[in-house]
Motif scaffolding. Structure first.
Motif, PDB file in Angstrom:
ATOM      1  N   LEU A 201      47.835  46.241  40.420  1.00 22.42           N
ATOM      2  CA  LEU A 201      47.687  47.217  39.339  1.00 22.42           C
ATOM      3  C   LEU A 201      47.470  46.483  38.016  1.00 22.42           C
ATOM      4  O   LEU A 201      46.583  46.831  37.234  1.00 22.42           O
ATOM      5  N   ALA A 202      48.282  45.453  37.770  1.00 21.45           N
ATOM      6  CA  ALA A 202      48.110  44.677  36.538  1.00 21.45           C
ATOM      7  C   ALA A 202      46.715  44.046  36.499  1.00 21.45           C
ATOM      8  O   ALA A 202      46.059  44.031  35.457  1.00 21.45           O
ATOM      9  N   LEU A 203      46.260  43.554  37.654  1.00 18.72           N
ATOM     10  CA  LEU A 203      44.942  42.899  37.709  1.00 18.72           C
ATOM     11  C   LEU A 203      43.795  43.878  37.461  1.00 18.72           C
ATOM     12  O   LEU A 203      42.693  43.465  37.098  1.00 18.72           O
TER      13      LEU A 203
ATOM     14  N   GLY B 164      43.041  44.944  46.095  1.00 21.13           N
ATOM     15  CA  GLY B 164      42.155  44.027  45.375  1.00 21.13           C
ATOM     16  C   GLY B 164      42.755  42.664  45.085  1.00 21.13           C
ATOM     17  O   GLY B 164      42.080  41.789  44.526  1.00 21.13           O
ATOM     18  N   GLY B 165      44.013  42.449  45.461  1.00 22.39           N
ATOM     19  CA  GLY B 165      44.689  41.184  45.112  1.00 22.39           C
ATOM     20  C   GLY B 165      43.968  39.953  45.619  1.00 22.39           C
ATOM     21  O   GLY B 165      43.793  38.979  44.873  1.00 22.39           O
TER      22      GLY B 165
ATOM     23  N   TRP C 284      47.948  29.618  34.803  1.00 17.80           N
ATOM     24  CA  TRP C 284      46.841  29.861  35.732  1.00 17.80           C
ATOM     25  C   TRP C 284      45.811  30.862  35.191  1.00 17.80           C
ATOM     26  O   TRP C 284      44.792  31.114  35.830  1.00 17.80           O
ATOM     27  N   GLY C 285      46.126  31.499  34.082  1.00 16.52           N
ATOM     28  CA  GLY C 285      45.159  32.429  33.494  1.00 16.52           C
ATOM     29  C   GLY C 285      45.223  33.851  34.020  1.00 16.52           C
ATOM     30  O   GLY C 285      44.309  34.644  33.782  1.00 16.52           O
ATOM     31  N   ILE C 286      46.294  34.191  34.730  1.00 16.86           N
ATOM     32  CA  ILE C 286      46.444  35.586  35.165  1.00 16.86           C
ATOM     33  C   ILE C 286      46.761  36.460  33.946  1.00 16.86           C
ATOM     34  O   ILE C 286      46.268  37.580  33.833  1.00 16.86           O
ATOM     35  N   VAL C 287      47.577  35.931  33.055  1.00 11.66           N
ATOM     36  CA  VAL C 287      47.920  36.682  31.843  1.00 11.66           C
ATOM     37  C   VAL C 287      47.280  35.990  30.645  1.00 11.66           C
ATOM     38  O   VAL C 287      47.055  34.779  30.659  1.00 11.66           O
TER      39      VAL C 287
END
Ligand code: CO8
Length: 261
Positions: free
Chosen positions: A114-116, A143-144, A175-178
């Motif tokens: 959901l966050a992604l 979608g993960g 890692w650039g997720i956030v």
């Protein structure tokens, strides 16, 4: 305004809609009715011309600890297939207005996914991201595996999805997720997300939505097609009144007054 059971909606700033997942006892497990409400609230915010940006957050110890395992437990393949189980999750990717996720605590499985699906992720130092589906006999379904692979690469995605290990907020940031970590403190990450939303709201909605469209195209198109798409959208910006206003205001050394036209 609509009455919801699993979410809260508010307007902390005139142009920023806040949606709070409100099932804290179940760590905001994303049961079907919760997602239906979330989709409806997102559609309403998208359709409301006074809203320029949307902030999505969790409550208690979680952003969201995943799809509702108790709801999924006894589902048969034929039912999942025929009823398109959880396929409506992707509806939110059609929202045009920028969505900022403010993540504290668990963002696991469907909660991580959901966050992604949001456009910007801000995280508090308490945030924990993971794709632990493999621990409960399944794999990511929202979608993960695809979105993470594009963001953090194969090895890290494989490790997360194969071991189910939760990663720390710091790792998610490295890692650039956030996009960044927000300092510790109750509600700080939501406050910061609202501030980002307010900043976006000072721009023309047309241009903010065009940015969202072109950046998202980078995930679907190859470089040549993506560059062509960006150029076409860029050229079309000259058809907007807000382009004339923005550039005239710069030349006249004044603040632009965008009208979303
Ligand atoms: N579903 C249902 N209930 C949940 C979930 C969940 N995902 N996560 C937590 N809960 C409930 C617990 O059952 C518990 O309820 P109760 O009080 O009634 O027993 C309550 O929330 C509190 O949880 P815990 O007691 O477990 O709290 P702990 O602090 O001990 O543990 C954890 C926290 C580690 C987060 C733990 O709750 C956990 O492991 N949760 C499950 C995480 C998980 O596996 N998530 C992935 C789910 S699968 C998925 O998301 C697939 C997505 C597919 C998307 C498809 C889209 C098309």
């Amino acid at each position: 305004t609509t009455e919801y059971n699993y979410i809260l909606t508010s307007r902390p700033e005139p142009a920023v809609a806040l949606i709070t997942l409100n099932r804290p006892k179940a760590l905001n497990a994303l049961c079907s009715p919760l997602f239906a409400e979330l989709n409806q609230a997102l559609r309403e915010a998208d359709a409301d011309s006074s809203v320029s940006a949307i902030v999505l957050t969790g409550s208690g110890r979680a952003f969201a600890a995943g799809a509702d395992i108790k709801e999924m437990k006894d589902i048969q393949f034929a039912d999942a297939y025929k009823n398109r189980f959880l396929e409506d999750w992707a509806d939110m990717t059609r929202i045009r207005k920028p969505i900022i996720a403010a993540v504290s605590g668990y963002a696991l499985g469907g909660g991580c996914e959901l966050a992604l699906m949001c456009d910007i992720i801000l995280a508090s130092p308490t945030a924990k991201f993971g794709q632990p589906e493999i621990n409960i006999g399944t794999i990511p379904g929202g979608g993960g595996s695809q979105r993470l692979a594009k963001i953090i690469g194969k090895s890290r995605t494989m490790e997360m999805c194969l071991t189910g290990r939760m990663i720390s907020a710091q790792e998610a940031s490295d890692w650039g997720i956030v996009s960044r970590l927000v300092k510790e403190g109750e509600g700080e990450v939501v406050k910061e997300a609202i501030a980002v939303g307010k900043e976006i709201a000072s721009k023309s909605q047309i241009h903010a939505q065009a940015v969202k469209e072109v950046v998202n195209a980078a995930y679907d198109l190859n470089l040549t097609e993506g560059l062509k798409f960006e150029r076409r959208i860029f050229h079309s910006m000259f058809a907007t009144k807000d382009q004339k206003e923005g550039m005239s205001a710069f030349a006249q050394k004044r603040t632009p007054n965008f009208t979303n036209e």
